[in-house]
Design an enzyme around this catalytic site. Structure first.
Site, PDB file in Angstrom:
ATOM      1  N   TYR A   2      -1.319  -0.294  10.423  1.00 13.00           N
ATOM      2  CA  TYR A   2      -1.621  -0.760   9.071  1.00 13.00           C
ATOM      3  C   TYR A   2      -0.456  -0.443   8.135  1.00 13.00           C
ATOM      4  O   TYR A   2       0.002  -1.307   7.375  1.00 13.00           O
ATOM      5  CB  TYR A   2      -2.895  -0.091   8.563  1.00 13.00           C
ATOM      6  N   SER A  47       0.851  -1.179   0.000  1.00 11.27           N
ATOM      7  CA  SER A  47       0.000   0.000   0.000  1.00 11.27           C
ATOM      8  C   SER A  47       0.892   1.235   0.000  1.00 11.27           C
ATOM      9  O   SER A  47       2.009   1.208   0.534  1.00 11.27           O
ATOM     10  CB  SER A  47      -0.892   0.017   1.244  1.00 11.27           C
TER      11      SER A  47
END
Length: 246
Positions: free
Chosen positions: A156, A143
Protein backbone atom coordinates in the site's frame (compact mmCIF):
# COMPACT_ATOMS: atom_id res chain seq x y z
CA UNK A 1 -25.17 27.69 -3.09
CA UNK A 2 -22.82 29.90 -5.09
CA UNK A 3 -22.74 30.14 -8.87
CA UNK A 4 -21.31 26.98 -10.44
CA UNK A 5 -17.53 26.95 -10.09
CA UNK A 6 -16.93 24.06 -12.45
CA UNK A 7 -17.50 20.35 -12.87
CA UNK A 8 -15.53 17.96 -10.68
CA UNK A 9 -15.22 14.19 -10.52
CA UNK A 10 -14.33 12.66 -7.15
CA UNK A 11 -13.48 8.98 -7.33
CA UNK A 12 -14.33 6.78 -4.37
CA UNK A 13 -16.71 9.48 -3.14
CA UNK A 14 -19.35 7.35 -1.43
CA UNK A 15 -17.60 7.37 1.94
CA UNK A 16 -14.63 8.56 3.96
CA UNK A 17 -12.28 11.16 2.55
CA UNK A 18 -13.93 11.02 -0.88
CA UNK A 19 -17.29 11.89 0.63
CA UNK A 20 -15.71 14.79 2.53
CA UNK A 21 -14.10 16.09 -0.66
CA UNK A 22 -17.35 15.78 -2.62
CA UNK A 23 -19.36 17.72 -0.03
CA UNK A 24 -16.68 20.41 0.25
CA UNK A 25 -16.59 20.75 -3.54
CA UNK A 26 -20.37 21.11 -3.68
CA UNK A 27 -20.27 23.86 -1.07
CA UNK A 28 -17.65 25.62 -3.21
CA UNK A 29 -20.06 25.61 -6.15
CA UNK A 30 -18.94 22.60 -8.17
CA UNK A 31 -21.30 20.20 -9.91
CA UNK A 32 -20.04 16.89 -8.54
CA UNK A 33 -19.60 13.46 -10.07
CA UNK A 34 -19.81 11.04 -7.13
CA UNK A 35 -17.97 7.92 -8.24
CA UNK A 36 -18.47 4.61 -6.46
CA UNK A 37 -17.54 1.00 -7.12
CA UNK A 38 -20.10 -1.09 -5.24
CA UNK A 39 -21.89 1.08 -2.64
CA UNK A 40 -24.72 2.55 -4.73
CA UNK A 41 -26.73 3.30 -1.59
CA UNK A 42 -23.92 5.29 0.00
CA UNK A 43 -23.29 7.22 -3.23
CA UNK A 44 -26.99 8.05 -3.45
CA UNK A 45 -26.84 9.45 0.08
CA UNK A 46 -23.95 11.74 -0.86
CA UNK A 47 -25.85 12.95 -3.93
CA UNK A 48 -28.90 13.61 -1.75
CA UNK A 49 -26.80 15.59 0.74
CA UNK A 50 -25.40 17.75 -2.06
CA UNK A 51 -28.81 18.34 -3.57
CA UNK A 52 -30.14 19.29 -0.13
CA UNK A 53 -27.48 22.02 -0.09
CA UNK A 54 -28.82 23.29 -3.40
CA UNK A 55 -26.03 21.76 -5.44
CA UNK A 56 -25.91 19.39 -8.38
CA UNK A 57 -24.48 15.88 -8.23
CA UNK A 58 -24.58 12.60 -10.11
CA UNK A 59 -23.70 9.12 -8.85
CA UNK A 60 -21.36 7.37 -11.30
CA UNK A 61 -20.54 3.68 -10.99
CA UNK A 62 -17.14 2.57 -12.23
CA UNK A 63 -14.22 0.47 -11.08
CA UNK A 64 -11.26 2.82 -11.47
CA UNK A 65 -9.04 -0.17 -12.19
CA UNK A 66 -10.87 -0.44 -15.54
CA UNK A 67 -9.55 2.22 -17.95
CA UNK A 68 -12.52 1.96 -20.32
CA UNK A 69 -14.98 2.33 -17.44
CA UNK A 70 -13.22 5.49 -16.28
CA UNK A 71 -13.30 7.00 -19.77
CA UNK A 72 -17.02 6.22 -20.06
CA UNK A 73 -17.68 7.72 -16.62
CA UNK A 74 -15.97 10.99 -17.58
CA UNK A 75 -18.09 11.14 -20.73
CA UNK A 76 -21.30 10.57 -18.70
CA UNK A 77 -20.35 13.38 -16.36
CA UNK A 78 -19.73 15.71 -19.29
CA UNK A 79 -23.10 14.87 -20.81
CA UNK A 80 -24.83 15.70 -17.53
CA UNK A 81 -23.06 18.88 -16.43
CA UNK A 82 -20.67 19.95 -19.19
CA UNK A 83 -16.94 19.31 -19.58
CA UNK A 84 -15.11 18.33 -16.43
CA UNK A 85 -12.80 21.02 -15.05
CA UNK A 86 -11.28 19.14 -12.12
CA UNK A 87 -10.70 15.60 -10.91
CA UNK A 88 -9.81 14.22 -7.51
CA UNK A 89 -8.34 10.73 -7.76
CA UNK A 90 -9.27 9.49 -4.32
CA UNK A 91 -10.44 5.88 -4.84
CA UNK A 92 -8.15 3.39 -3.18
CA UNK A 93 -7.94 0.03 -1.48
CA UNK A 94 -6.22 -0.72 1.81
CA UNK A 95 -5.28 -4.34 2.42
CA UNK A 96 -5.27 -5.73 5.94
CA UNK A 97 -1.95 -5.54 7.73
CA UNK A 98 0.17 -8.61 7.05
CA UNK A 99 3.76 -9.54 6.22
CA UNK A 100 4.69 -9.04 2.57
CA UNK A 101 5.57 -12.70 2.03
CA UNK A 102 2.17 -13.81 3.37
CA UNK A 103 0.11 -11.38 1.34
CA UNK A 104 -2.00 -13.07 -1.37
CA UNK A 105 -0.99 -12.06 -4.88
CA UNK A 106 -4.62 -11.17 -5.61
CA UNK A 107 -4.47 -8.53 -2.85
CA UNK A 108 -1.17 -7.16 -4.14
CA UNK A 109 -2.44 -6.92 -7.70
CA UNK A 110 -5.68 -5.25 -6.58
CA UNK A 111 -3.78 -2.60 -4.61
CA UNK A 112 -1.64 -1.75 -7.63
CA UNK A 113 -4.63 -1.85 -9.99
CA UNK A 114 -6.76 0.51 -7.90
CA UNK A 115 -4.31 2.78 -6.10
CA UNK A 116 -1.79 3.34 -8.87
CA UNK A 117 -3.40 2.31 -12.15
CA UNK A 118 -6.74 3.77 -11.05
CA UNK A 119 -5.04 7.13 -10.52
CA UNK A 120 -3.35 6.87 -13.91
CA UNK A 121 -6.66 6.05 -15.59
CA UNK A 122 -8.32 9.07 -13.98
CA UNK A 123 -5.47 11.37 -14.95
CA UNK A 124 -5.45 10.16 -18.56
CA UNK A 125 -9.21 10.59 -18.96
CA UNK A 126 -9.12 14.03 -17.35
CA UNK A 127 -6.17 15.18 -19.43
CA UNK A 128 -8.05 14.33 -22.62
CA UNK A 129 -10.90 16.61 -21.54
CA UNK A 130 -8.68 19.35 -20.13
CA UNK A 131 -6.50 19.63 -23.25
CA UNK A 132 -9.63 20.03 -25.37
CA UNK A 133 -11.02 22.76 -23.11
CA UNK A 134 -8.05 24.93 -22.20
CA UNK A 135 -6.91 23.42 -18.92
CA UNK A 136 -8.02 21.97 -15.62
CA UNK A 137 -6.95 20.78 -12.20
CA UNK A 138 -5.93 17.36 -10.89
CA UNK A 139 -5.50 16.43 -7.24
CA UNK A 140 -4.35 12.93 -6.37
CA UNK A 141 -4.62 11.22 -2.99
CA UNK A 142 -1.31 10.00 -1.69
CA UNK A 143 -0.75 9.01 1.94
CA UNK A 144 1.71 9.65 4.74
CA UNK A 145 2.40 5.92 4.49
CA UNK A 146 4.36 6.89 1.37
CA UNK A 147 6.82 8.70 3.65
CA UNK A 148 6.89 6.35 6.62
CA UNK A 149 6.31 2.96 4.97
CA UNK A 150 3.59 1.97 7.40
CA UNK A 151 3.44 -1.13 9.55
CA UNK A 152 2.96 -4.32 7.49
CA UNK A 153 1.35 -2.30 4.67
CA UNK A 154 4.43 -2.03 2.47
CA UNK A 155 2.63 -2.62 -0.84
CA UNK A 156 0.00 0.00 0.00
CA UNK A 157 2.77 2.44 0.95
CA UNK A 158 4.60 1.72 -2.29
CA UNK A 159 1.51 2.44 -4.39
CA UNK A 160 1.04 5.77 -2.63
CA UNK A 161 4.71 6.69 -3.05
CA UNK A 162 4.26 6.01 -6.76
CA UNK A 163 1.22 8.32 -6.80
CA UNK A 164 3.33 11.09 -5.26
CA UNK A 165 6.03 10.76 -7.92
CA UNK A 166 3.43 10.44 -10.68
CA UNK A 167 2.02 13.76 -9.50
CA UNK A 168 5.38 15.53 -9.69
CA UNK A 169 6.25 14.16 -13.12
CA UNK A 170 2.84 14.80 -14.65
CA UNK A 171 2.79 18.37 -13.31
CA UNK A 172 5.92 19.18 -15.30
CA UNK A 173 4.60 17.45 -18.40
CA UNK A 174 1.19 19.11 -18.35
CA UNK A 175 2.07 22.63 -17.23
CA UNK A 176 2.24 23.89 -20.81
CA UNK A 177 -1.38 22.79 -21.28
CA UNK A 178 -2.65 24.87 -18.33
CA UNK A 179 -3.21 21.71 -16.31
CA UNK A 180 -2.08 21.81 -12.70
CA UNK A 181 -1.37 18.53 -10.90
CA UNK A 182 -0.99 18.28 -7.13
CA UNK A 183 -1.52 15.72 -4.40
CA UNK A 184 -2.52 15.67 -0.77
CA UNK A 185 -1.04 13.20 1.68
CA UNK A 186 -3.44 12.48 4.56
CA UNK A 187 -2.20 11.07 7.82
CA UNK A 188 -4.63 9.87 10.46
CA UNK A 189 -8.12 10.84 9.32
CA UNK A 190 -11.39 9.81 10.99
CA UNK A 191 -12.97 7.69 8.27
CA UNK A 192 -15.70 5.12 8.89
CA UNK A 193 -13.11 2.35 8.75
CA UNK A 194 -10.93 4.01 11.40
CA UNK A 195 -13.92 4.73 13.65
CA UNK A 196 -14.70 1.01 13.70
CA UNK A 197 -11.36 0.36 15.43
CA UNK A 198 -12.91 1.55 18.70
CA UNK A 199 -12.27 4.38 21.12
CA UNK A 200 -9.28 2.73 22.77
CA UNK A 201 -7.42 2.58 19.46
CA UNK A 202 -8.42 6.15 18.64
CA UNK A 203 -7.11 7.38 22.00
CA UNK A 204 -3.78 5.67 21.35
CA UNK A 205 -3.56 7.27 17.91
CA UNK A 206 -4.32 10.73 19.32
CA UNK A 207 -1.36 10.40 21.67
CA UNK A 208 0.99 9.95 18.69
CA UNK A 209 -0.12 13.15 16.96
CA UNK A 210 1.43 16.54 17.78
CA UNK A 211 -1.96 18.25 17.56
CA UNK A 212 -3.48 15.63 19.85
CA UNK A 213 -6.43 14.96 17.60
CA UNK A 214 -7.44 13.00 14.50
CA UNK A 215 -8.21 14.88 11.29
CA UNK A 216 -11.63 15.08 9.64
CA UNK A 217 -12.38 14.18 6.00
CA UNK A 218 -13.64 17.72 5.44
CA UNK A 219 -10.21 19.08 6.40
CA UNK A 220 -8.73 17.06 3.55
CA UNK A 221 -11.51 18.43 1.35
CA UNK A 222 -10.60 22.02 2.19
CA UNK A 223 -6.97 21.43 1.20
CA UNK A 224 -8.03 19.76 -2.04
CA UNK A 225 -10.35 22.62 -2.97
CA UNK A 226 -7.68 25.19 -2.16
CA UNK A 227 -5.26 23.44 -4.51
CA UNK A 228 -7.90 23.57 -7.25
CA UNK A 229 -8.73 27.23 -6.61
CA UNK A 230 -7.28 30.39 -8.20
CA UNK A 231 -5.55 31.05 -4.86
CA UNK A 232 -3.15 28.20 -5.74
CA UNK A 233 -2.75 29.18 -9.40
CA UNK A 234 1.08 29.02 -9.28
CA UNK A 235 1.25 25.72 -7.44
CA UNK A 236 1.76 22.48 -9.33
CA UNK A 237 3.77 19.35 -8.67
CA UNK A 238 3.49 19.51 -4.90
CA UNK A 239 2.40 16.94 -2.33
CA UNK A 240 0.76 18.53 0.71
CA UNK A 241 0.86 16.58 4.00
CA UNK A 242 -2.36 16.73 6.03
CA UNK A 243 -1.14 15.02 9.14
CA UNK A 244 -1.56 17.22 12.21
CA UNK A 245 2.12 18.16 12.36
CA UNK A 246 3.43 14.61 12.39
Amino acid sequence: MTEQTGVILVTGASRGIGRGVALTAAKAGYAVGVNYHARADAAAEVVAEIEALGGRALALQADVADADAVEAMVDRLGEAFGPMTAIVNNAGDVARRQPLDEMPMADIERLVSVNLMGTIHGMRAATRVFKANGGGGIVNLSSEAARFGGNRISVYAATKAAVSMLTVGAARELAAHNIRVNAVSPGTILTDALAQEGEAVLDTLRQTLPMGRIGAPEEVGEAVLWLLSPAASYISGTVVPIAGGR
